[in-house]
Design a protein around this motif. Structure first.
Motif, mmCIF file in Angstrom:
data_model
loop_
_atom_site.group_PDB
_atom_site.id
_atom_site.type_symbol
_atom_site.label_atom_id
_atom_site.label_comp_id
_atom_site.label_asym_id
_atom_site.label_seq_id
_atom_site.Cartn_x
_atom_site.Cartn_y
_atom_site.Cartn_z
ATOM 1 N N GLN A 321 0.829 -1.201 0.000
ATOM 2 C CA GLN A 321 0.000 0.000 0.000
ATOM 3 C C GLN A 321 0.866 1.255 0.000
ATOM 4 O O GLN A 321 0.571 2.237 -0.692
ATOM 5 N N LYS A 325 1.034 4.092 -3.061
ATOM 6 C CA LYS A 325 0.903 5.529 -2.809
ATOM 7 C C LYS A 325 2.139 6.279 -3.291
ATOM 8 O O LYS A 325 2.041 7.366 -3.879
ATOM 9 N N ASN A 328 1.808 6.552 -7.022
ATOM 10 C CA ASN A 328 0.720 7.454 -7.425
ATOM 11 C C ASN A 328 1.103 8.917 -7.243
ATOM 12 O O ASN A 328 0.698 9.789 -8.035
ATOM 13 N N GLN A 329 1.869 9.208 -6.207
ATOM 14 C CA GLN A 329 2.321 10.586 -5.977
ATOM 15 C C GLN A 329 3.215 11.087 -7.103
ATOM 16 O O GLN A 329 3.381 12.287 -7.285
#
Length: 464
Positions: A321, A325, A328-329
């Motif tokens: 997870q 993230k 995705n950032q």
């Protein structure tokens, strides 16, 4: 004396069958396998929820790079996976959606072939997941039973039923000292469930490569090619075996260099066969997706994310997870070729910035593994073991055969010592070390007893 030797070696052939049966039974009793219910009680084993799409492809001869529906891995009302699912063949659909090479292809191919055999003469495609779990257990038992069979053909002094008896005796004592605990096993629909069995089969495959390396007959050539292709297929089930097997080939090259009993021809031929499937699969992915992926496209994640298993200055966490993230950032999709390239580049950058941290992690991981296995394979002893292998191969071809499982164990430890701390990934080391200790006991029992008997004055005993 000669009569005594002949009598000792002339065990009836039934001794072989009985010994193999006892070895198999001992493995079943002495291994803490999970029940099928327990193994299927969860949907994931730290590697994401499995899918049946590629299994369906191999079971029906369809393209594995396309999505196939319906999904056969279904959740039971009580949780976990329904153990038996039947899908009418008329309902199977091939969709245009591509299946990216994010998982090992070989394991799904294996499950697909099992499904095809299970579905013979049926109008349904039968996904018998309970059978798959049991088969994985039996393959480990078969792999261990295969060792004395192949070992007995490696040297003239081993070609006797006595070899099987001594193997059973040695294996019994080793198993009492080093039981096959559940922590060394992974049960479920995950490629790690086959890793231990494949390690045992790989030992036998390398033995065949060495013993038939002269390629003097078509039988020897076929054995070397078959062994090389099998080792190549193992890389498609567990990607780390490309390194582990490659290291073993490299060390065996030293053996061929030092021992005139072996030839370069067989080793080179097996090495080419070993590379065939990774290179072929990579070329296919290059043509299909525009990216050369010889194993799986998550190699970057498997290098970068485990940095977070230890404190680090980059704030990396060992958590999917967190990694999703993190990507995705930066505007990168989690499951993509771009993510694989980016994470590989990040890993290399971290390695350049702080190589001492990676060396420290390597040292700590090897220490952790040594404690888990209860065997002296760590940062300090591995170089000594490799030096011992160098000495052994110059003294005796028998010692070289004996060292193969230990060399494979070192390969696993070196690879995962550098990359990942999960015990399930290095679980083959437990079985490889046990195999080495068992074979060592066979060597001692079969050869040292001759020295004892030769010192006895048999004529004096007979007269007295």
């Amino acid at each position: 004396m000669r009569h005594f030797r002949q009598h000792l070696l002339a065990f009836p052939r039934s001794t072989i069958v009985v010994s193999l049966g006892l070895i198999g039974l001992l493995t079943l009793v002495g291994t803490q396998f999970q029940s099928v219910t327990e193994a299927l009680s969860v949907m994931a084993w730290g590697a994401g929820t499995p899918s049946s799409s590629t299994i369906t492809a191999f079971a029906t001869g369809r393209p594995w790079w396309k999505r196939h529906l319906p999904e056969a891995i279904q959740t039971a009302p009580s949780g976990g996976i329904i153990p038996l699912v039947r899908i009418p063949r008329t309902q199977i659909q091939t969709t245009p959606e591509p299946v990216l090479p994010e998982r090992s292809l070989g394991y799904d191919a294996f499950l697909g072939w099992v499904t095809a055999l299970r579905s013979l003469f049926s109008t349904d495609l039968v996904f018998d997941f309970a059978l798959m779990i049991r088969l994985q257990h039996w393959l480990l038992v078969l792999g261990i039973c295969l060792l004395p069979v192949v070992f007995s053909r490696l040297h003239p002094n081993y070609r006797t039923p006595l070899t099987f008896s001594t193997f059973f005796i040695g294996y019994l004592f080793v198993l009492l000292l080093r039981p096959n605990k559940s922590k060394f096993l992974t049960d479920g629909l995950i490629d790690s469930a086959l890793a231990n069995a494949l390690a045992m089969f790989s030992v036998a495959a390398f033995w065949l490569v060495l013993s038939h390396s002269r390629l003097e007959t078509w039988k020897q050539r076929g054995a070397v090619i078959g062994a090389g292709l099998f080792l190549s297929f193992v890389t498609q089930i567990r990607g780390e075996f490309l390194f582990v097997g490659g290291l073993t080939f490299g060390l065996l090259a030293l053996l061929v260099w030092k021992q005139p009993a072996f030839s370069w021809k067989g080793l080179v031929l097996a090495g080419l066969c070993f590379l065939m499937l990774p290179v072929g699969y990579g070329a296919f992915n290059q043509q299909q997706f525009g990216h050369f992926v010889p194993l799986r496209m998550r190699s970057g994640q498997n290098l970068f994310e485990p940095i977070g298993q230890f404190p680090n200055p980059w704030g990396i966490e060992y958590n999917d997870q967190w990694l999703e993230k993190y990507l995705n950032q930066r505007g990168i999709e989690y499951t993509s070729f771009e993510a694989d390239r980016f994470l590989t580049a990040q890993y290399v950058q971290c390695l350049k910035e702080n190589p001492w941290l990676f060396g420290r992690n390597f040292y700590l991981r090897l220490g952790q593994f040594a404690k888990q296995f209860g065997f002296w394979l760590n940062f300090w002893t591995i170089p000594l073991i490799l030096f011992g292998f160098w000495v052994a191969i110059q003294k005796s071809e028998r010692l070289a055969f004996l060292a193969v499982p230990l060399v494979l164990a070192v390969g696993y430890l070196v690879f995962f010592g550098w990359t990942n701390s999960l015990l399930r990934l290095v679980s083959p080391v437990h079985f490889l070390v046990s195999a080495f200790l068992t074979l060592l006991s066979v060597e001692i029992l079969l050869f040292e007893h001759w020295r004892i008997f030769q010192r006895i004055d048999w004529k004096a005993l007979k007269q007295g």
